[in-house]
Design an enzyme around this catalytic site. Structure first.
Site, PDB file in Angstrom:
ATOM      1  N   LEU A 232       6.086  14.250   0.369  1.00  0.00           N
ATOM      2  CA  LEU A 232       7.036  13.141   0.478  1.00  0.00           C
ATOM      3  C   LEU A 232       7.328  12.586  -0.920  1.00  0.00           C
ATOM      4  CD1 LEU A 232       8.547  10.788   1.996  1.00  0.00           C
ATOM      5  CD2 LEU A 232       6.348   9.643   2.181  1.00  0.00           C
ATOM      6  N   THR A 233       6.259  12.301  -1.679  1.00  0.00           N
ATOM      7  CA  THR A 233       6.383  11.557  -2.934  1.00  0.00           C
ATOM      8  C   THR A 233       7.175  12.313  -4.002  1.00  0.00           C
ATOM      9  OG1 THR A 233       4.293  10.486  -2.458  1.00  0.00           O
ATOM     10  CG2 THR A 233       5.010  10.426  -4.737  1.00  0.00           C
TER      11      THR A 233
ATOM     12  N   ALA B 264      10.310   8.098  -5.426  1.00  0.00           N
ATOM     13  CA  ALA B 264      10.007   7.805  -4.020  1.00  0.00           C
ATOM     14  C   ALA B 264       8.521   7.967  -3.777  1.00  0.00           C
ATOM     15  CB  ALA B 264      10.772   8.754  -3.097  1.00  0.00           C
ATOM     16  N   GLY B 265       7.948   6.977  -3.115  1.00  0.00           N
ATOM     17  CA  GLY B 265       6.511   7.000  -2.799  1.00  0.00           C
ATOM     18  C   GLY B 265       6.305   5.838  -1.863  1.00  0.00           C
TER      19      GLY B 265
ATOM     20  N   GLU C  85      -1.360   7.605   0.481  1.00  0.00           N
ATOM     21  CA  GLU C  85      -0.903   7.388   1.871  1.00  0.00           C
ATOM     22  C   GLU C  85      -0.461   5.930   2.098  1.00  0.00           C
ATOM     23  OE1 GLU C  85      -2.762   9.479   5.055  1.00  0.00           O
ATOM     24  OE2 GLU C  85      -3.556  10.993   3.698  1.00  0.00           O
ATOM     25  N   GLY C  86       0.150   5.397   1.051  1.00  0.00           N
ATOM     26  CA  GLY C  86       0.646   4.027   1.091  1.00  0.00           C
ATOM     27  C   GLY C  86      -0.340   3.107   0.403  1.00  0.00           C
ATOM     28  N   THR C  87       0.102   2.456  -0.682  1.00  0.00           N
ATOM     29  CA  THR C  87      -0.802   1.549  -1.397  1.00  0.00           C
ATOM     30  C   THR C  87      -1.256   0.449  -0.428  1.00  0.00           C
ATOM     31  OG1 THR C  87       1.005   0.082  -2.013  1.00  0.00           O
ATOM     32  CG2 THR C  87       0.493   1.874  -3.558  1.00  0.00           C
TER      33      THR C  87
ATOM     34  N   GLN D 110     -23.239  -1.511 -10.088  1.00  0.00           N
ATOM     35  CA  GLN D 110     -23.855  -2.741 -10.616  1.00  0.00           C
ATOM     36  C   GLN D 110     -25.337  -2.829 -10.241  1.00  0.00           C
ATOM     37  OE1 GLN D 110     -22.245  -4.649 -12.635  1.00  0.00           O
ATOM     38  NE2 GLN D 110     -23.721  -6.298 -12.874  1.00  0.00           N
TER      39      GLN D 110
ATOM     40  N   ARG E  38     -36.719   1.387  -8.843  1.00  0.00           N
ATOM     41  CA  ARG E  38     -36.609   0.713 -10.141  1.00  0.00           C
ATOM     42  C   ARG E  38     -37.425  -0.577 -10.150  1.00  0.00           C
ATOM     43  NH1 ARG E  38     -35.298   0.727 -15.605  1.00  0.00           N
ATOM     44  NH2 ARG E  38     -34.047  -1.103 -16.162  1.00  0.00           N
TER      45      ARG E  38
HETATM   46  N1  COS Z   1       7.255   4.063  13.214  1.00  0.00           N
HETATM   47  C1  COS Z   1       8.495   4.086  13.758  1.00  0.00           C
HETATM   48  N2  COS Z   1       9.592   3.616  13.141  1.00  0.00           N
HETATM   49  C2  COS Z   1       9.419   3.090  11.921  1.00  0.00           C
HETATM   50  C3  COS Z   1       8.164   3.013  11.281  1.00  0.00           C
HETATM   51  C4  COS Z   1       7.056   3.523  11.991  1.00  0.00           C
HETATM   52  N3  COS Z   1       5.831   3.505  11.475  1.00  0.00           N
HETATM   53  N4  COS Z   1       8.316   2.428  10.080  1.00  0.00           N
HETATM   54  C5  COS Z   1       9.612   2.150   9.947  1.00  0.00           C
HETATM   55  N5  COS Z   1      10.282   2.547  11.063  1.00  0.00           N
HETATM   56  C6  COS Z   1      11.715   2.429  11.334  1.00  0.00           C
HETATM   57  C7  COS Z   1      12.167   0.982  11.261  1.00  0.00           C
HETATM   58  O1  COS Z   1      12.027   0.343  12.532  1.00  0.00           O
HETATM   59  C8  COS Z   1      13.617   1.137  10.881  1.00  0.00           C
HETATM   60  O2  COS Z   1      14.375   1.483  12.011  1.00  0.00           O
HETATM   61  P1  COS Z   1      15.864   0.869  12.220  1.00  0.00           P
HETATM   62  O3  COS Z   1      16.667   1.378  11.050  1.00  0.00           O
HETATM   63  O4  COS Z   1      16.282   1.405  13.537  1.00  0.00           O
HETATM   64  O5  COS Z   1      15.687  -0.615  12.192  1.00  0.00           O
HETATM   65  C9  COS Z   1      13.600   2.342   9.940  1.00  0.00           C
HETATM   66  O6  COS Z   1      12.433   3.077  10.286  1.00  0.00           O
HETATM   67  C10 COS Z   1      13.566   1.949   8.491  1.00  0.00           C
HETATM   68  O7  COS Z   1      12.448   1.076   8.343  1.00  0.00           O
HETATM   69  P2  COS Z   1      12.338  -0.015   7.195  1.00  0.00           P
HETATM   70  O8  COS Z   1      13.643  -0.711   7.038  1.00  0.00           O
HETATM   71  O9  COS Z   1      11.134  -0.847   7.459  1.00  0.00           O
HETATM   72  O10 COS Z   1      12.112   0.944   5.940  1.00  0.00           O
HETATM   73  P3  COS Z   1      11.757   0.622   4.455  1.00  0.00           P
HETATM   74  O11 COS Z   1      12.547   1.567   3.633  1.00  0.00           O
HETATM   75  O12 COS Z   1      11.843  -0.835   4.181  1.00  0.00           O
HETATM   76  O13 COS Z   1      10.225   1.086   4.341  1.00  0.00           O
HETATM   77  C11 COS Z   1       7.842   1.036   4.485  1.00  0.00           C
HETATM   78  C12 COS Z   1       9.197   0.626   5.091  1.00  0.00           C
HETATM   79  C13 COS Z   1       7.546   0.319   3.199  1.00  0.00           C
HETATM   80  C14 COS Z   1       6.821   0.634   5.538  1.00  0.00           C
HETATM   81  C15 COS Z   1       7.804   2.539   4.267  1.00  0.00           C
HETATM   82  O14 COS Z   1       8.677   2.929   3.263  1.00  0.00           O
HETATM   83  C16 COS Z   1       6.404   3.060   3.906  1.00  0.00           C
HETATM   84  O15 COS Z   1       5.522   3.184   4.766  1.00  0.00           O
HETATM   85  N6  COS Z   1       6.196   3.386   2.634  1.00  0.00           N
HETATM   86  C17 COS Z   1       4.959   3.980   2.176  1.00  0.00           C
HETATM   87  C18 COS Z   1       5.010   5.427   2.339  1.00  0.00           C
HETATM   88  C19 COS Z   1       3.757   6.045   1.870  1.00  0.00           C
HETATM   89  O16 COS Z   1       2.724   5.918   2.491  1.00  0.00           O
HETATM   90  N7  COS Z   1       3.841   6.746   0.736  1.00  0.00           N
HETATM   91  C20 COS Z   1       2.717   7.385   0.167  1.00  0.00           C
HETATM   92  C21 COS Z   1       3.038   8.773  -0.158  1.00  0.00           C
HETATM   93  S1  COS Z   1       2.906   9.832   1.170  1.00  0.00           S
HETATM   94  S2  COS Z   1       1.067  10.456   1.023  1.00  0.00           S
END
Ligand code: COS
Length: 384
Positions: free
Chosen positions: A124-125, A129-130, A363-365, A336, A267
Site C-alpha cells: 500500500l505505502t 501515501a501511508g 499498519e497505521g501509526t 532501565q 544483580r
Molecule cells: N471499513 C470500511 N469502510 C471504511 C473503513 C473501514 N475500516 N475506513 C474508512 N472507510 C470508508 C469510509 O466510511 C468512507 O466511506 P464513504 O466515502 O462512503 O463515506 C471511505 O472509506 C473513505 O474514508 P475516510 O474519508 O475516513 O478516508 P480517509 O482518507 O480520511 O482515511 C484513515 C481514513 C486515516 C482511517 C485511513 O486512511 C487509514 O487507515 N490510514 C492508515 C493506513 C495504514 O495503516 N497505513 C500503513 C501502511 S499499510 S501496512
C-alpha cells in the site's frame, strides 16, 4: 491469567513457544547483526502448518482464526520481532485474497500460501501515501485483458522474498479513495523489480524493500473484488491484521519483562538482589500489569473479530494502539531495570527496545489508530 484456551489452541501456543525457544532465541542476535532473512525458521513454521492457521480447510489451511494466529505471533515476538514481522506480514498480504478474492483466486493462491511454500507481501505505502491511504499514486490501467501497473511502493515487508504481492493501485485517480483497486502480482512478472533493501533501526531480520512497477502487466483476473474497491479492501485488511500487531506488542513486552525480572534477581546492589528494592519492584509491577491488560484486550478483540462481526475498526485499532504503546514502554523500562547490562548487546533487551518502535508506526501509526477510534466515537455518539 487463564484465557481458557481449548486443547487445540493450547497445542498451537505450546508448539509456537517451543519453536521460539529452540529455533529463534539461539539465532536472534546473529540474524539481527547480519540482517539475515530467517528462511530456516520460516521452513520450520511451514512444517508446523502455521502459515495456514487462519486459512479455511477447503483451501489447504487449518481453518482456525485470527485468535490462533495471534497466539503464534505472540510467542514468536517474545523471541524476535524481526522473525514475527516476517511471519505476520504474510497474513497482512493474504487478507485481501481471503476477504475479497474470488473462489478461483482462492483456489489458485491460498494452498501455496497455507503450506508456506509461497510468502506474501502487502503493498500500500508509497512516497506520498501511508497514513493517507488514498494518496496512492501507483496506477493500474486496463488495456484489453490486462492491467498495466506503474509506480513505486516503499517500505514493503517481505519485499523481494515474497512470491505473491497484493497491491493497491489507482484505476481512476479522479475518484480518490473510490478510484483505488487491489491486485495480485506474482514475483517474476515482467515489469516488477525490487529496489534497495532498507537499513533499519530494528526488526533487522525482516526484509523491507521497494517494489518498482514499470509497465507491469497482470491478467485482468488478478483484480481482487471489483474495480474501485481497493481502499475498502485495504481498510478491511488492516482491520483484521492490526490485532496481530497488538499480539506482537504483547509478545515483545513479555520477552523484555522476563529478561528484566530474571536479571533483577541476579544483580546485587547494596547487599541485596535489586528485585528486593521497591523502586525496581514498582517498575516490574507496572510492566506486568500493562502486559496482562494488553494481552486481555488483544485476545478479546481477536476472538471478537473471529465471531464474524461486521465492523471491527475501532476495536482492532484499540488493541493495536494499547498493546504497542505498552510494548514501547515495557521494553524501555526493561533496559532501565537492567541498567548498563540492558544497554549491552550481550542481553536481548536493547534489541527488543529497538524492534518495538516499529509497532507504533506500521499498519497505521498510533496517531492514525486514535483517528480511527475517534471517527467511530463520532458515529456512535450520534446514536446516543
Ligand atoms: N471499513 C470500511 N469502510 C471504511 C473503513 C473501514 N475500516 N475506513 C474508512 N472507510 C470508508 C469510509 O466510511 C468512507 O466511506 P464513504 O466515502 O462512503 O463515506 C471511505 O472509506 C473513505 O474514508 P475516510 O474519508 O475516513 O478516508 P480517509 O482518507 O480520511 O482515511 C484513515 C481514513 C486515516 C482511517 C485511513 O486512511 C487509514 O487507515 N490510514 C492508515 C493506513 C495504514 O495503516 N497505513 C500503513 C501502511 S499499510 S501496512
Amino acid at each position: 491469567m487463564d484465557y481458557f484456551l481449548d486443547e487445540e489452541q493450547s497445542m498451537i501456543r505450546d508448539l509456537a513457544r517451543q519453536i521460539a525457544d529452540d529455533k529463534v532465541m539461539p539465532v536472534r542476535a546473529e540474524l539481527d547483526e547480519k540482517e539475515e532473512f530467517p528462511w530456516e525458521i520460516m521452513k520450520t513454521l511451514a512444517q508446523s502448518d502455521f502459515f495456514g492457521i487462519y486459512v479455511p480447510e477447503e483451501y489447504g489451511g487449518l481453518g482456525k482464526g485470527g485468535f490462533e494466529l495471534a497466539l503464534v505471533i505472540e510467542e514468536l515476538s517474545r523471541a524476535c520481532l524481526g522473525v514475527s514481522t516476517t511471519y505476520a506480514a504474510n497474513a497482512l498480504g493474504t487478507y485481501p485474497i481471503l476477504l475479497y478474492g474470488s473462489d478461483e483466486q482462492k483456489r489458485k493462491y491460498l494452498p501455496g500460501i497455507a503450506s508456506g511454500e509461497k510468502l506474501v507481501a502487502f503493498g500500500l505505502t508509497e512516497a506520498n501515501a501511508g497514513s493517507d491511504a488514498s494518496g496512492v499514486q501507483t496506477t493500474a490501467k486496463l488495456e484489453g485483458s490486462e492491467y498495466v501497473l506503474n509506480g513505486t511502493k516503499q517500505w514493503i515487508t517481505n519485499g523481494g522474498e515474497a512470491e505473491i504481492y497484493t497491491i493497491i493501485a489507482m484505476t481512476d485517480k479522479a475518484k480518490g479513495a473510490r478510484g483505488a483497486s487491489a491486485f495480485i502480482v506474482e514475483k517474476g512478472t515482467p515489469g516488477l523489480s525490487f529496489g534497495k533493501k532498507e537499513n533499519k533501526l530494528g526488526i533487522k531480520a525482516s526484509s523491507t524493500r521497494e517494489l518498482i512497477f514499470e509497465n507491469c502487466r497482470v491478467p485482468r483476473e488478478n483484480l481482487i473484488g471489483k474495480q474501485g474497491m481497493g481502499f475498502i479492501i485495504a481498510m478491511k485488511t488492516l482491520d483484521n491484521s492490526r490485532t496481530g500487531v497488538g499480539a506482537q506488542g504483547v509478545g515483545v513486552a513479555q520477552g523484555a519483562f522476563d529478561a528484566a525480572a530474571a536479571y533483577a534477581r541476579e544483580r546485587h546492589q547494596f547487599g541485596q538482589p535489586i528485585i528486593s528494592i521497591q523502586a525496581v519492584q514498582h517498575m516490574l509491577a507496572d510492566m506486568a500489569t500493562g502486559i496482562e491488560a494488553a494481552r486481555a484486550l488483544v485476545y478479546s478483540v481477536a476472538r471478537f473479530i473471529d465471531s464474524k462481526v461486521k465492523d471491527v475498526s475501532k476495536e482492532s485499532a484499540m488493541a493495536k494502539l494499547f498493546a504497542t504503546d505498552v510494548a514501547m514502554k515495557v521494553t524501555v523500562d526493561a533496559v532501565q531495570v537492567m541498567g548498563g547490562a540492558g544497554y549491552m548487546k550481550e542481553y536481548p533487551v536493547e534489541k527488543m527496545m529497538r524492534d518495538a518502535k516499529i509497532l507504533q508506526i506500521y499498519e497505521g501509526t498510533n496517531q492514525i489508530q486514535r483517528n480511527v477510534i475517534g471517527q467511530a466515537i463520532i458515529k456512535e455518539s450520534a446514536r446516543l
